[in-house]
Enzyme design. Structure first.
Site, short mmCIF file in Angstrom:
data_model
loop_
_atom_site.label_atom_id
_atom_site.label_comp_id
_atom_site.label_asym_id
_atom_site.label_seq_id
_atom_site.Cartn_x
_atom_site.Cartn_y
_atom_site.Cartn_z
N ARG A 67 7.80 -15.43 10.34
CA ARG A 67 7.01 -14.23 10.68
C ARG A 67 6.61 -14.27 12.15
O ARG A 67 6.55 -13.24 12.82
CB ARG A 67 5.74 -14.18 9.84
CG ARG A 67 5.93 -13.70 8.43
CD ARG A 67 4.60 -13.79 7.69
NE ARG A 67 3.62 -12.85 8.22
CZ ARG A 67 2.29 -13.02 8.11
NH1 ARG A 67 1.80 -14.09 7.53
NH2 ARG A 67 1.47 -12.12 8.60
N ARG A 93 5.42 -4.64 6.25
CA ARG A 93 5.32 -6.07 6.62
C ARG A 93 3.89 -6.36 7.04
O ARG A 93 3.25 -5.50 7.67
CB ARG A 93 6.21 -6.39 7.83
CG ARG A 93 7.65 -6.08 7.60
CD ARG A 93 8.41 -7.33 7.29
NE ARG A 93 9.73 -6.99 6.82
CZ ARG A 93 10.37 -7.66 5.89
NH1 ARG A 93 9.82 -8.72 5.31
NH2 ARG A 93 11.57 -7.30 5.50
N HIS A 111 -2.21 4.15 4.48
CA HIS A 111 -2.01 3.57 3.15
C HIS A 111 -2.14 4.69 2.11
O HIS A 111 -3.09 5.48 2.18
CB HIS A 111 -3.04 2.47 2.89
CG HIS A 111 -2.83 1.81 1.56
ND1 HIS A 111 -1.78 0.94 1.34
CD2 HIS A 111 -3.47 1.96 0.38
CE1 HIS A 111 -1.81 0.56 0.07
NE2 HIS A 111 -2.81 1.15 -0.53
C1 GAR Z 1 3.93 6.37 2.89
O1 GAR Z 1 3.51 6.90 1.67
C2 GAR Z 1 2.91 5.39 3.44
O2 GAR Z 1 1.60 5.75 3.16
C3 GAR Z 1 3.29 4.13 2.70
O3 GAR Z 1 4.70 4.13 2.69
C4 GAR Z 1 5.17 5.47 2.70
C5 GAR Z 1 6.15 5.61 3.82
O4 GAR Z 1 6.76 6.87 3.78
N1 GAR Z 1 2.75 2.96 3.29
C6 GAR Z 1 2.42 1.88 2.61
O5 GAR Z 1 2.56 1.77 1.41
C7 GAR Z 1 1.86 0.74 3.45
N2 GAR Z 1 1.35 -0.28 2.59
P1 GAR Z 1 7.48 7.45 5.04
O6 GAR Z 1 8.47 6.39 5.50
O7 GAR Z 1 8.17 8.68 4.55
O8 GAR Z 1 6.45 7.75 6.10
#
Ligand code: GAR
Length: 203
Positions: A67, A93, A111
Site C-alpha cells: 500500500r 482503497r 460514501h
Molecule cells: C458511489 O455510490 C460512491 O458513493 C461509492 O461508490 C460509488 C461509485 O460510483 N463509494 C463508496 O462506496 C466508497 N466507500 P461512481 O463510480 O459511479 O461514482
C-alpha cells in the site's frame, strides 16, 4: 486559497466524477480538475476524463507490492499535476497515514450511506439487510479510520419496500450527484472549518 486544482480518484464507472466534471463546466466548481487517477485499467472513469480533455492516469494497484508504494505513486502523480484538493469519487482503497498527512484536511470522500451507519464497501446491501427505512449519502473529510472523518454534507433517501442494492443505489446516486459538487463548491469558497469532529459551514 487561490489556484486550487482538483485531483479526482476513482475505481470504476465514474458517475460522481462526471457530476464534478459537469459542475466545473457549469462554473459551480471554480477550480479545474488537474488529473483523474484510477487504481484499475480500462474503467469508465478514464474514458470520462479523456472525453473531457482531462489528464487520465491509471496507477494500477496490481503493479505495487505494498500500500505504501502504491500511495507513493499516487502522491507523485497528484504532485505532478499540481493537485491541492483530492476528491475520492468511488475510490475503493484505503489510504495510508502518509498519504493523508500529505493532504491533511484536503481530502474529501463520498460514501453511499448516512455515516456513521453502514461504513465500508457494501453500504446499500448492509442498509437493506439491517432493515433501515432511511439511507442516503455523506460527504466527509478523510481521516485514517475508514469512513470516520468529519461530515460536511448529508442527504437522506427513503429505503422502499422491496428495494435491492441496485434500486436503492440508483435513488441514492441522484443525491450523490448534487451533494458532491456542492461540498467542493463550499470547500473552494473557504466556507468549511473543521472543529474537532464537526464541520462548521459559514454563510
Ligand atoms: C458511489 O455510490 C460512491 O458513493 C461509492 O461508490 C460509488 C461509485 O460510483 N463509494 C463508496 O462506496 C466508497 N466507500 P461512481 O463510480 O459511479 O461514482
Amino acid at each position: 486559497m487561490a489556484g486550487e486544482v482538483l485531483g479526482v480518484l476513482c475505481s470504476g464507472r465514474g458517475t460522481n466524477l462526471q457530476s464534478i466534471i459537469d459542475a466545473v463546466a457549469s462554473g459551480q466548481i471554480k477550480a479545474p480538475i488537474g488529473v483523474v487517477i484510477t487504481d484499475k485499467p480500462g474503467v469508465m472513469a478514464l474514458e470520462r476524463a479523456e472525453k473531457a480533455n482531462i489528464p487520465a492516469v491509471c496507477v494500477d494497484r496490481k503493479q505495487f507490492a505494498t500500500r505504501e508504494e502504491f500511495d507513493a505513486a499516487l502522491l507523485a502523480e497528484l504532485k505532478k499535476y499540481g493537485v491541492t484538493l483530492v476528491c475520492l469519487a468511488g475510490f475503493m482503497r484505503l489510504l495510508t497515514a502518509e498519504f493523508i498527512r500529505a493532504y491533511e484536511g484536503r481530502i474529501l470522500n463520498i460514501h453511499p450511506a448516512l455515516l456513521p451507519s453502514f461504513k465500508g464497501a457494501h453500504a446499500h446491501r448492509d442498509a437493506i439487510a439491517y432493515g433501515a427505512k432511511v439511507s442516503g449519502c455523506t460527504i466527509h473529510f478523510v481521516v485514517e479510520d475508514m469512513d470516520a472523518g468529519p461530515i460536511i454534507l448529508q442527504a437522506a433517501v427513503p429505503v422502499e419496500e422491496g428495494d435491492d442494492e441496485d434500486s436503492l443505489g440508483a435513488r441514492v446516486l441522484v443525491q450523490e450527484h448534487k451533494l458532491y459538487p456542492r461540498a467542493i463548491e463550499l470547500f473552494l469558497a473557504g466556507k468549511l472549518t473543521i472543529d474537532g469532529r464537526c464541520v462548521r459551514i459559514s454563510k
